[in-house]
Scaffold this active site. Structure first.
Site, PDB file in Angstrom:
ATOM      1  N   HIS A 176       0.878  -1.186   0.000  1.00 34.68           N
ATOM      2  CA  HIS A 176       0.000   0.000   0.000  1.00 34.68           C
ATOM      3  C   HIS A 176       0.912   1.231   0.000  1.00 34.68           C
ATOM      4  O   HIS A 176       1.742   1.367  -0.881  1.00 34.68           O
ATOM      5  CB  HIS A 176      -0.932  -0.117   1.215  1.00 34.68           C
ATOM      6  N   HIS A 230      -2.317  -2.107  -9.641  1.00 33.52           N
ATOM      7  CA  HIS A 230      -3.290  -1.526  -8.718  1.00 33.52           C
ATOM      8  C   HIS A 230      -4.532  -2.384  -8.735  1.00 33.52           C
ATOM      9  O   HIS A 230      -4.905  -2.897  -9.786  1.00 33.52           O
ATOM     10  CB  HIS A 230      -3.634  -0.086  -9.145  1.00 33.52           C
ATOM     11  N   ASP A 246       2.683   5.642  -6.498  1.00 29.74           N
ATOM     12  CA  ASP A 246       3.931   5.549  -5.747  1.00 29.74           C
ATOM     13  C   ASP A 246       5.163   5.341  -6.612  1.00 29.74           C
ATOM     14  O   ASP A 246       6.276   5.318  -6.098  1.00 29.74           O
ATOM     15  CB  ASP A 246       3.826   4.409  -4.726  1.00 29.74           C
TER      16      ASP A 246
HETATM   17  N1  ACO Z   1       4.777  -6.739 -10.320  1.00 32.00           N
HETATM   18  C1  ACO Z   1       4.635  -7.920 -10.938  1.00 32.00           C
HETATM   19  N2  ACO Z   1       3.490  -8.582 -11.092  1.00 32.00           N
HETATM   20  C2  ACO Z   1       2.400  -8.008 -10.563  1.00 32.00           C
HETATM   21  C3  ACO Z   1       2.440  -6.768  -9.894  1.00 32.00           C
HETATM   22  C4  ACO Z   1       3.686  -6.128  -9.786  1.00 32.00           C
HETATM   23  N3  ACO Z   1       3.804  -4.960  -9.172  1.00 32.00           N
HETATM   24  N4  ACO Z   1       1.203  -6.449  -9.475  1.00 32.00           N
HETATM   25  C5  ACO Z   1       0.406  -7.448  -9.845  1.00 32.00           C
HETATM   26  N5  ACO Z   1       1.129  -8.380 -10.529  1.00 32.00           N
HETATM   27  C6  ACO Z   1       0.606  -9.600 -11.164  1.00 32.00           C
HETATM   28  C7  ACO Z   1       0.325 -10.669 -10.127  1.00 32.00           C
HETATM   29  O1  ACO Z   1       1.454 -11.495  -9.938  1.00 32.00           O
HETATM   30  C8  ACO Z   1      -0.846 -11.399 -10.749  1.00 32.00           C
HETATM   31  O2  ACO Z   1      -0.326 -12.229 -11.781  1.00 32.00           O
HETATM   32  P1  ACO Z   1      -0.985 -13.681 -12.055  1.00 32.00           P
HETATM   33  O3  ACO Z   1      -2.380 -13.369 -12.524  1.00 32.00           O
HETATM   34  O4  ACO Z   1      -0.109 -14.311 -13.051  1.00 32.00           O
HETATM   35  O5  ACO Z   1      -0.969 -14.380 -10.722  1.00 32.00           O
HETATM   36  C9  ACO Z   1      -1.637 -10.284 -11.425  1.00 32.00           C
HETATM   37  O6  ACO Z   1      -0.654  -9.275 -11.735  1.00 32.00           O
HETATM   38  C10 ACO Z   1      -2.736  -9.696 -10.552  1.00 32.00           C
HETATM   39  O7  ACO Z   1      -2.122  -9.256  -9.332  1.00 32.00           O
HETATM   40  P2  ACO Z   1      -2.789  -9.321  -7.895  1.00 32.00           P
HETATM   41  O8  ACO Z   1      -1.715  -9.418  -6.871  1.00 32.00           O
HETATM   42  O9  ACO Z   1      -3.865 -10.355  -7.897  1.00 32.00           O
HETATM   43  O10 ACO Z   1      -3.487  -7.918  -7.853  1.00 32.00           O
HETATM   44  P3  ACO Z   1      -4.078  -7.234  -6.561  1.00 32.00           P
HETATM   45  O11 ACO Z   1      -5.168  -6.366  -7.036  1.00 32.00           O
HETATM   46  O12 ACO Z   1      -4.405  -8.245  -5.510  1.00 32.00           O
HETATM   47  O13 ACO Z   1      -2.852  -6.371  -5.987  1.00 32.00           O
HETATM   48  C11 ACO Z   1      -1.313  -4.620  -5.728  1.00 32.00           C
HETATM   49  C12 ACO Z   1      -2.703  -5.025  -6.225  1.00 32.00           C
HETATM   50  C13 ACO Z   1      -1.132  -5.066  -4.279  1.00 32.00           C
HETATM   51  C14 ACO Z   1      -1.207  -3.094  -5.752  1.00 32.00           C
HETATM   52  C15 ACO Z   1      -0.229  -5.245  -6.636  1.00 32.00           C
HETATM   53  O14 ACO Z   1      -0.360  -4.782  -7.962  1.00 32.00           O
HETATM   54  C16 ACO Z   1       1.178  -5.005  -6.122  1.00 32.00           C
HETATM   55  O15 ACO Z   1       1.682  -5.767  -5.292  1.00 32.00           O
HETATM   56  N6  ACO Z   1       1.894  -3.924  -6.606  1.00 32.00           N
HETATM   57  C17 ACO Z   1       3.190  -3.606  -6.114  1.00 32.00           C
HETATM   58  C18 ACO Z   1       3.079  -2.830  -4.802  1.00 32.00           C
HETATM   59  C19 ACO Z   1       2.576  -1.425  -5.010  1.00 32.00           C
HETATM   60  O16 ACO Z   1       3.058  -0.696  -5.868  1.00 32.00           O
HETATM   61  N7  ACO Z   1       1.601  -1.020  -4.170  1.00 32.00           N
HETATM   62  C20 ACO Z   1       1.052   0.333  -4.187  1.00 32.00           C
HETATM   63  C21 ACO Z   1      -0.350   0.334  -4.704  1.00 32.00           C
HETATM   64  S1  ACO Z   1      -0.953   1.992  -4.784  1.00 32.00           S
HETATM   65  C22 ACO Z   1      -1.334   2.331  -3.197  1.00 32.00           C
HETATM   66  O17 ACO Z   1      -1.700   1.494  -2.410  1.00 32.00           O
HETATM   67  C23 ACO Z   1      -1.243   3.715  -2.762  1.00 32.00           C
END
Ligand code: ACO
Length: 439
Positions: free
Chosen positions: A270, A309, A365
């Site tokens: 987050h 996201h 971010d």
């Molecule tokens: N890098 C690589 N792969 C990713 C990323 C990433 N940053 N984000 C998602 N994916 C992939 C997942 O591995 C998944 O792949 P799969 O379908 O092959 O398993 C797919 O994309 C969907 O991802 P989820 O984790 O199911 O998406 P979710 O909606 O649960 O998570 C999150 C969202 C937590 C923001 C995620 O994208 C992430 O971890 N990003 C990196 C951390 C980040 O930047 N957080 C800040 C968010 S903005 C904020 O909160 C202010």
């Protein structure tokens, strides 16, 4: 009742049910009537991580993640970021409308008059080690404020709720600045009420230190920070805001509720992502290392921090605005070379099938930390800056929830998959029982 219905047929029993559709949602409680056996509890919806569950109605922030749209109370984020100050946006989020000039003047005065903290809060903060993470300091200090303002427990009074909201908006930058000064070994600087919200924050951070910016530089940094606070001010039911609502739903006071929200923000998935982006960029180090890093991400060994996201499946509109702010800040601070690394990472990722297929774009971010670092903040402070901006969003949702006639304590159900009833084995017979199970 007439109106649109969702018809469901249970293939186990052949029975059919009708659920009312309102605003493209169906009430989850309507599923409870669906039972195979009259003795059963009834059907539940299953939704880990709440990916498809609306937990409340809200009139504050609208997001269309597919189109990359973000609006506060109907106003596009691009217009607010360009034309409004953070306190103006705070007024909009909390009170529903943008203030007139005289309303804004009175609102700003009230906020600034609440920027001072009790002397004992400084003593409380003194107790942390010099290298304590400022987010840990912030979370704990905000929770401790609950003991300084016992009147906050009167959450039924709107007037009283408003008083606490102003206090929190006024004091968050002060606590943040003190957490920073403590980490630097500098004495705390009192707020200056004559300054604007972000200007005063800059004053409390750096006054009397070698980092104190020159007036012209300070004006640019204050404007940039103010806009970053606007961009971070609200984002509907994200993890931290949902936490604020969850804790507040038990009628806990706003200080402990907001402290819990800030704790949720701290996590690297987050608000902690901006700090994690910087560590990631440091680790990658140079442009030639990007392909190897992307390979690890695609192999599922790493996450590309600052990307992806839950809601945006398009470019996060805040990330676009932030990349413009970066140029303005670099003009007075000098260019942070990490921007080149980040831009190249973004370029490569946006052309790569892995990211394209999953609709992963830079989020708010991805670039914010690079700007904060250019301004002179250590990565540990990034989430604290996010928390200052988001404070008003947390409070606006808390206020909306407290006056919502549908408010009930937040208490999700679970799908129990553990053992059925077992007979307890006395402690002196458990080893024997375990051995029997193995043989
Ligand atoms: N890098 C690589 N792969 C990713 C990323 C990433 N940053 N984000 C998602 N994916 C992939 C997942 O591995 C998944 O792949 P799969 O379908 O092959 O398993 C797919 O994309 C969907 O991802 P989820 O984790 O199911 O998406 P979710 O909606 O649960 O998570 C999150 C969202 C937590 C923001 C995620 O994208 C992430 O971890 N990003 C990196 C951390 C980040 O930047 N957080 C800040 C968010 S903005 C904020 O909160 C202010």
């Amino acid at each position: 009742m007439s109106g649109p219905k969702l018809n469901i047929t249970d293939s186990r029993t052949g029975r059919s049910y009708e659920l009312d559709i309102t605003h493209s949602t169906v009430p989850a409680i309507g599923l409870r009537q669906i039972r195979e056996d009259p003795e059963e509890f009834g059907m539940l919806s299953y939704d880990p991580g709440y990916t498809n569950t609306a937990s409340c109605t809200s009139r504050i922030t609208y997001i269309d993640g597919g189109k990359g749209i973000l609006r506060y109370r109907g106003y596009p984020i691009e217009q607010l970021a360009k034309q409004c100050s953070y306190t103006e946006v705070a007024h909009l989020l909390l009170n529903g409308d943008l203030p007139t000039q005289s309303e804004l003047d009175a609102w700003d005065t009230e906020i600034m008059e609440h920027s001072m903290v009790h002397e004992n809060i400084k003593k409380f903060m003194d107790g942390f080690l010099h290298d304590a993470h400022p987010m840990g300091v912030l979370v704990s200090t905000v929770a401790a404020m609950s003991t300084f303002y016992p009147d906050a427990k009167d959450i039924a009074s709107k007037r009283n709720r408003s008083r606490q909201q102003i206090r929190l908006i006024g004091k968050m930058p002060t606590i943040a600045a003190y957490a920073y000064r403590k980490s630097q070994g500098h004495p705390y600087a009192d707020p200056n009420w004559d300054l604007g919200y972000a200007e005063n924050f800059i004053h409390m951070l750096w006054t009397g230190t070698r980092r104190q910016p020159k007036p012209a530089q300070s004006a640019v940094l204050a404007k940039a920070l103010d806009t970053l606070f606007v961009l971070h001010a609200d984002h509907e039911q994200n993890c931290s805001t949902s936490t604020m609502r969850q804790v507040g739903s038990s009628h806990a006071d706003p200080y402990v509720s907001l402290s819990a929200a800030a704790a949720a923000l701290y996590g690297p998935l987050h608000g902690g992502a901006s700090e994690a982006v910087l560590s990631m960029l440091d680790e990658i180090g140079s442009l030639d290392k990007i392909p190897e890093f992307i390979k690890q991400v695609k192999a599922g060994e790493r996450r590309l921090m600052g990307f992806g996201h839950r809601v945006y499946k398009n470019y996060d509109p805040r990330a676009r605005i932030i990349s413009r702010i970066a140029d303005e800040v670099f003009e007075v601070t000098g260019r942070n070379p990490k921007i080149d690394l980040a831009k190249e990472l973004e370029r490569i990722a946006l052309e790569d099938d892995y990211f394209v297929k999953r609709r992963l774009y830079p989020n708010v971010d991805f670039y914010s930390g690079i700007i904060y670092q250019a301004m002179g903040f250590a990565p540990e402070m990034f989430t604290v800056l996010f928390a200052i901006g988001r404070t008003v969003g947390w409070l606006a949702h808390w206020e909306e929830m407290m006056s919502d006639p549908e408010l009930r304590i937040s208490r999700p159900r679970q799908l129990y998959l553990g053992p059925g009833e077992r007979t307890l084995v006395p402690i002196d017979q458990r080893l024997e029982e375990a051995q029997e199970k193995v043989s």
